[in-house]
Each structure stands twice: as structure tokens, then as C-alpha cells.
Write an enzyme that holds these catalytic residues in place. Structure first.
Site, PDB file in Angstrom:
ATOM      1  N   GLN A  13      34.120  44.081  -8.832  1.00  0.00           N
ATOM      2  CA  GLN A  13      32.777  44.343  -9.330  1.00  0.00           C
ATOM      3  C   GLN A  13      32.370  43.366 -10.458  1.00  0.00           C
ATOM      4  O   GLN A  13      31.296  42.770 -10.417  1.00  0.00           O
ATOM      5  CB  GLN A  13      32.735  45.799  -9.833  1.00  0.00           C
ATOM      6  CG  GLN A  13      31.363  46.277 -10.103  1.00  0.00           C
ATOM      7  CD  GLN A  13      31.305  47.775 -10.423  1.00  0.00           C
ATOM      8  OE1 GLN A  13      30.230  48.311 -10.384  1.00  0.00           O
ATOM      9  NE2 GLN A  13      32.388  48.424 -10.746  1.00  0.00           N
ATOM     10  N   TYR A 128      48.015  54.699 -15.436  1.00  0.00           N
ATOM     11  CA  TYR A 128      47.034  53.599 -15.452  1.00  0.00           C
ATOM     12  C   TYR A 128      46.699  53.214 -16.903  1.00  0.00           C
ATOM     13  O   TYR A 128      46.747  52.036 -17.272  1.00  0.00           O
ATOM     14  CB  TYR A 128      45.777  54.020 -14.697  1.00  0.00           C
ATOM     15  CG  TYR A 128      44.596  53.092 -14.882  1.00  0.00           C
ATOM     16  CD1 TYR A 128      44.562  51.843 -14.277  1.00  0.00           C
ATOM     17  CD2 TYR A 128      43.512  53.473 -15.682  1.00  0.00           C
ATOM     18  CE1 TYR A 128      43.478  50.997 -14.460  1.00  0.00           C
ATOM     19  CE2 TYR A 128      42.425  52.632 -15.857  1.00  0.00           C
ATOM     20  CZ  TYR A 128      42.410  51.397 -15.255  1.00  0.00           C
ATOM     21  OH  TYR A 128      41.335  50.546 -15.445  1.00  0.00           O
TER      22      TYR A 128
HETATM   23  N1  LIG Z   1      35.183  49.697 -12.762  1.00  0.00           N
HETATM   24  C1  LIG Z   1      35.255  50.450 -13.856  1.00  0.00           C
HETATM   25  O1  LIG Z   1      34.531  51.468 -14.008  1.00  0.00           O
HETATM   26  C2  LIG Z   1      36.195  50.064 -14.973  1.00  0.00           C
HETATM   27  C3  LIG Z   1      36.360  50.990 -15.997  1.00  0.00           C
HETATM   28  C4  LIG Z   1      37.190  50.666 -17.048  1.00  0.00           C
HETATM   29  C5  LIG Z   1      37.828  49.438 -17.070  1.00  0.00           C
HETATM   30  N2  LIG Z   1      37.678  48.557 -16.052  1.00  0.00           N
HETATM   31  C6  LIG Z   1      38.386  47.282 -16.146  1.00  0.00           C
HETATM   32  O2  LIG Z   1      37.476  46.216 -15.932  1.00  0.00           O
HETATM   33  C7  LIG Z   1      38.164  45.110 -15.336  1.00  0.00           C
HETATM   34  C8  LIG Z   1      37.393  44.686 -14.098  1.00  0.00           C
HETATM   35  O3  LIG Z   1      37.409  45.760 -13.174  1.00  0.00           O
HETATM   36  P1  LIG Z   1      36.474  45.786 -11.897  1.00  0.00           P
HETATM   37  O4  LIG Z   1      35.931  47.172 -11.794  1.00  0.00           O
HETATM   38  O5  LIG Z   1      35.575  44.622 -11.921  1.00  0.00           O
HETATM   39  O6  LIG Z   1      37.572  45.576 -10.745  1.00  0.00           O
HETATM   40  P2  LIG Z   1      37.545  46.024  -9.212  1.00  0.00           P
HETATM   41  O7  LIG Z   1      36.150  46.042  -8.689  1.00  0.00           O
HETATM   42  O8  LIG Z   1      38.370  47.264  -9.086  1.00  0.00           O
HETATM   43  O9  LIG Z   1      38.345  44.842  -8.505  1.00  0.00           O
HETATM   44  C9  LIG Z   1      39.675  44.591  -8.813  1.00  0.00           C
HETATM   45  C10 LIG Z   1      39.863  43.101  -9.013  1.00  0.00           C
HETATM   46  O10 LIG Z   1      41.230  42.899  -9.356  1.00  0.00           O
HETATM   47  C11 LIG Z   1      41.741  41.893  -8.510  1.00  0.00           C
HETATM   48  N3  LIG Z   1      43.168  42.105  -8.304  1.00  0.00           N
HETATM   49  C12 LIG Z   1      43.783  43.196  -7.812  1.00  0.00           C
HETATM   50  N4  LIG Z   1      45.109  42.974  -7.726  1.00  0.00           N
HETATM   51  C13 LIG Z   1      45.320  41.710  -8.191  1.00  0.00           C
HETATM   52  C14 LIG Z   1      46.451  40.893  -8.334  1.00  0.00           C
HETATM   53  N5  LIG Z   1      47.690  41.301  -7.994  1.00  0.00           N
HETATM   54  N6  LIG Z   1      46.303  39.648  -8.831  1.00  0.00           N
HETATM   55  C15 LIG Z   1      45.063  39.193  -9.173  1.00  0.00           C
HETATM   56  N7  LIG Z   1      43.950  39.914  -9.058  1.00  0.00           N
HETATM   57  C16 LIG Z   1      44.079  41.171  -8.576  1.00  0.00           C
HETATM   58  C17 LIG Z   1      40.960  42.007  -7.214  1.00  0.00           C
HETATM   59  O11 LIG Z   1      41.123  40.774  -6.526  1.00  0.00           O
HETATM   60  P3  LIG Z   1      40.281  40.292  -5.223  1.00  0.00           P
HETATM   61  O12 LIG Z   1      39.212  39.412  -5.781  1.00  0.00           O
HETATM   62  O13 LIG Z   1      41.265  39.596  -4.359  1.00  0.00           O
HETATM   63  O14 LIG Z   1      39.748  41.548  -4.582  1.00  0.00           O
HETATM   64  C18 LIG Z   1      39.561  42.297  -7.725  1.00  0.00           C
HETATM   65  O15 LIG Z   1      38.877  41.112  -8.066  1.00  0.00           O
HETATM   66  C19 LIG Z   1      39.599  45.579 -15.090  1.00  0.00           C
HETATM   67  O16 LIG Z   1      40.413  45.172 -16.154  1.00  0.00           O
HETATM   68  C20 LIG Z   1      39.477  47.095 -15.113  1.00  0.00           C
HETATM   69  O17 LIG Z   1      40.689  47.705 -15.480  1.00  0.00           O
HETATM   70  C21 LIG Z   1      36.857  48.847 -14.987  1.00  0.00           C
END
Ligand SMILES: NC(=O)c1ccc[n+]([C@@H]2O[C@H](COP(=O)([O-])OP(=O)(O)OC[C@H]3O[C@@H](n4cnc5c(N)ncnc54)[C@H](OP(=O)(O)O)[C@@H]3O)[C@@H](O)[C@H]2O)c1
Length: 295
Positions: A13, A128
Site C-alpha cells: 500500500q 507482530y
Molecule cells: N497498513 C497498515 O494499516 C499499517 C499499520 C501500521 C503500520 N504499518 C507499517 O507500514 C509499513 C508499510 O506497510 P504497508 O501497509 O504499505 O504494507 P503492505 O501493503 O502490507 O505490503 C507489504 C509490503 O512488504 C513487502 N514485503 C513482504 N515481505 C517482504 C520481504 N521478505 N522482503 C521485502 N519486502 C517484503 C511486500 O513486497 P511486494 O512488493 O513484493 O509485495 C509489500 O511491498 C510497514 O512497516 C507496516 O508494518 C502499516
């Protein structure tokens, strides 16, 4: 000033919001790697990617984000959320490359009655949350110049998130049970992208006294059931599926991972330091629902 940004993560995202936000901006060159191209479990692949991309700033958007599954896969969560960021922090320290890492409200236990600031002490409830906190600590100790941006309740038209889940459930059900005792600030992913880019610019231009930890969160609060109702009303308005929302307590769900009931992060410091503006919930919601319905 021209700026080369590289991200770990491409299809997630935040990564997609960064791509959308920088598209057409002639001053920013963006390189993105998916998890096969730069795997947080494989330090050599990270080093190869950074060496080839030669960015001015690296942003780690990659993470193990399966909050419930992490309870049964704590080692995998640690590898991706702590060991991987540690490897990135070390590489960036060696290259003197500005590094932005991302973390979560799940480092807190949610027992505070107030929004959490950067000064509050973490106390994660889940595997987590513990893996993300370990990542924060690893990054800070290996690379004191790195900055961690904590985010929460991210929504958008990109990838999978609460909006796409609720609309998806409403395609097959007339009534949805949604918790009403978890509160947080729904934050539009493109706003987070703009904040990360502002931070990247500030780091690249050598701005001094940037805080090592920033909460990037919108300045409003809702609960999950109210958020779901807004999503479904907007879906109905745009000709999409609708369902009734029945509010329930988190305890009735018995989810494997406990969630902080108070997920409110105060974004005041980041807003003031980076001059951020926030897309109103109604506007971000309309765009997100439109994007989800057009898939
Ligand atoms: N979404 C939320 O509401 C939320 C809330 C709190 C914190 N966060 C934090 O915000 C950050 C961004 O989250 P998001 O929601 O944008 O993520 P997301 O939509 O869940 O997507 C996960 C991302 O992580 C990548 N990924 C997964 N396994 C991996 C690995 N082994 N090596 C490298 N990349 C890997 C995926 O790669 P691909 O590009 O290959 O799919 C994808 O780009 C993260 O640190 C998350 O913990 C998110």
C-alpha cells in the site's frame, strides 16, 4: 533539487502510494523492488539492490504484516521485521545513505487514554508488535542517523486494506460484525507517502535535528465500526455493495493476536516539523472506495 528515492517493497500500500505521489514529478527518480528483488530475509539481495539503484535516500516499506499469523510464525516475523531492517540500517550506515524505516501503533499496548506521542514507552501485546519494536531498536542502534516513521490504520485505493476488506465482505453478506472498541486515526496512504518524501528531502538536504522517531497519523479519530459504516455508505453512494454494520466488542472475536484498543498516534510533531497537510476523511474515502470498486 533532484532526489533519487529507492523503496524496499513495490506492491504494498505505501510503496504504491509513493509511486502514485511521485509520478510525473521530474525532480524525483523512484526505484522500487518487490520482495523477490530485495528480500528482507536475504541481506545480500538488499546490498545488491541498493548498489544498483544508487539512491539518495532509502525507504523501507517492506514488512511482515500478518498480525494474527505472526502469533504462530514469530521467527518469520522477526526475520522480516527486525533482522531485515537491521541489515538495511547497517548497509545505509556504511554508505552514509539516509534511511527511513516504517513501524506501527502495535508497539503500544493501547492502555493509555490519550494519543501516543513519540515519547511514550512501547509495550507490544502481540508477536507482530514485538517484531516491529525489535526492528525499531535494531535500526536505531545500528544507524543513529536513520528515522523511523510509525503509521497506523492506513487506507487507500491501493493494495489490500480495511476499505477493500469491508467492501469485499459486503459483496457476499448483508450484515457485518465490526468492532467498535478499537479507536484510531484512519490515515490516507498518499498522505503518508507525501510525509515520507518530505522527510527524504529533509534528510538529503542535510537538515539538522530531525527527530529519530516520528508518528505519521491523521488528526482525527474514529472506531472500526463507524469507519466500516462510512465505507459502506460511500460504496452505496457510488453504486457498490452495502451491508448493515453490527458493532461488537474486540473480545468476542477471539483473534489470535491481541490489538491495542487505543491505536491513536499523535501526528502533531511530524505535522509541525514537516509542514504536513491531511486529506479529509470524506475525500480520501471517496477516492479509496472508487479505486476498490473499479478493480
Ligand atoms: N497498513 C497498515 O494499516 C499499517 C499499520 C501500521 C503500520 N504499518 C507499517 O507500514 C509499513 C508499510 O506497510 P504497508 O501497509 O504499505 O504494507 P503492505 O501493503 O502490507 O505490503 C507489504 C509490503 O512488504 C513487502 N514485503 C513482504 N515481505 C517482504 C520481504 N521478505 N522482503 C521485502 N519486502 C517484503 C511486500 O513486497 P511486494 O512488493 O513484493 O509485495 C509489500 O511491498 C510497514 O512497516 C507496516 O508494518 C502499516
Amino acid at each position: 533539487m533532484s532526489l533519487r528515492i529507492a523503496t524496499i517493497g513495490r506492491n504494498g500500500q505505501t510503496a504504491r502510494a509513493i509511486a502514485a505521489t511521485t509520478a510525473g514529478n521530474g525532480e524525483i527518480t523512484l526505484t522500487q523492488a518487490n520482495s523477490q528483488q530485495a528480500d528482507l530475509r536475504d541481506a545480500a539481495s538488499l546490498a545488491r539492490y541498493i548498489d544498483a539503484a544508487k539512491p539518495d535516500v532509502l525507504i523501507n516499506t517492506g514488512a511482515y504484516n500478518f498480525v494474527d499469523r505472526a502469533e504462530s510464525e514469530p521467527d518469520e516475523a522477526m526475520r522480516i521485521n527486525a533482522d531485515g531492517p537491521l541489515a538495511l540500517a547497517r548497509i545505509c550506515a556504511t554508505l552514509s545513505l539516509p534511511f527511513i524505516h516504517m513501524s506501527t501503533d502495535c508497539v503500544f499496548d493501547g492502555n493509555s487514554p490519550d494519543p501516543y506521542t513519540e515519547r511514550d514507552s512501547p509495550n507490544p501485546l502481540s508477536a507482530y508488535g514485538r517484531s516491529k519494536l525489535a526492528g525499531e531498536h535494531a535500526v536505531a542502534s545500528a544507524n543513529p542517523a536513520a528515522i523511523t516513521a510509525r503509521v497506523c490504520w492506513v487506507y487507500s485505493e491501493f493494495a489490500d486494506n480495511f476499505v477493500s476488506k469491508i467492501v469485499g465482505f459486503a459483496r457476499t453478506r448483508d450484515q457485518l460484525q465490526v468492532v467498535d472498541d478499537q479507536v484510531g486515526p484512519p490515515t490516507y496512504a498518499p498522505d503518508i507517502a507525501r510525509a515520507l518524501i518530505a522527510l527524504a528531502r529533509a534528510m538529503h538536504s542535510g537538515e539538522s535535528n530531525l527527530p529519530p522517531l516520528l508518528h505519521v497519523a491523521a488528526p482525527w479519530t474514529t472506531d472500526r465500526a463507524s469507519m466500516a459504516r462510512d465505507i459502506l455508505q460511500e460504496s452505496k453512494r457510488q453504486g457498490g455493495p452495502f451491508a448493515d454494520v453490527q458493532p461488537v466488542a474486540t473480545a468476542t472475536f477471539n483473534a489470535p493476536a491481541p490489538r491495542p484498543l487505543n491505536a491513536r498516534l499523535s501526528g502533531a510533531l511530524a505535522t509541525q516539523r514537516l509542514g504536513l497537510t491531511w486529506t479529509p476523511w470524506s475525500e480520501g474515502l471517496a477516492r479509496s472506495v472508487a479505486g476498490v470498486l473499479s478493480r
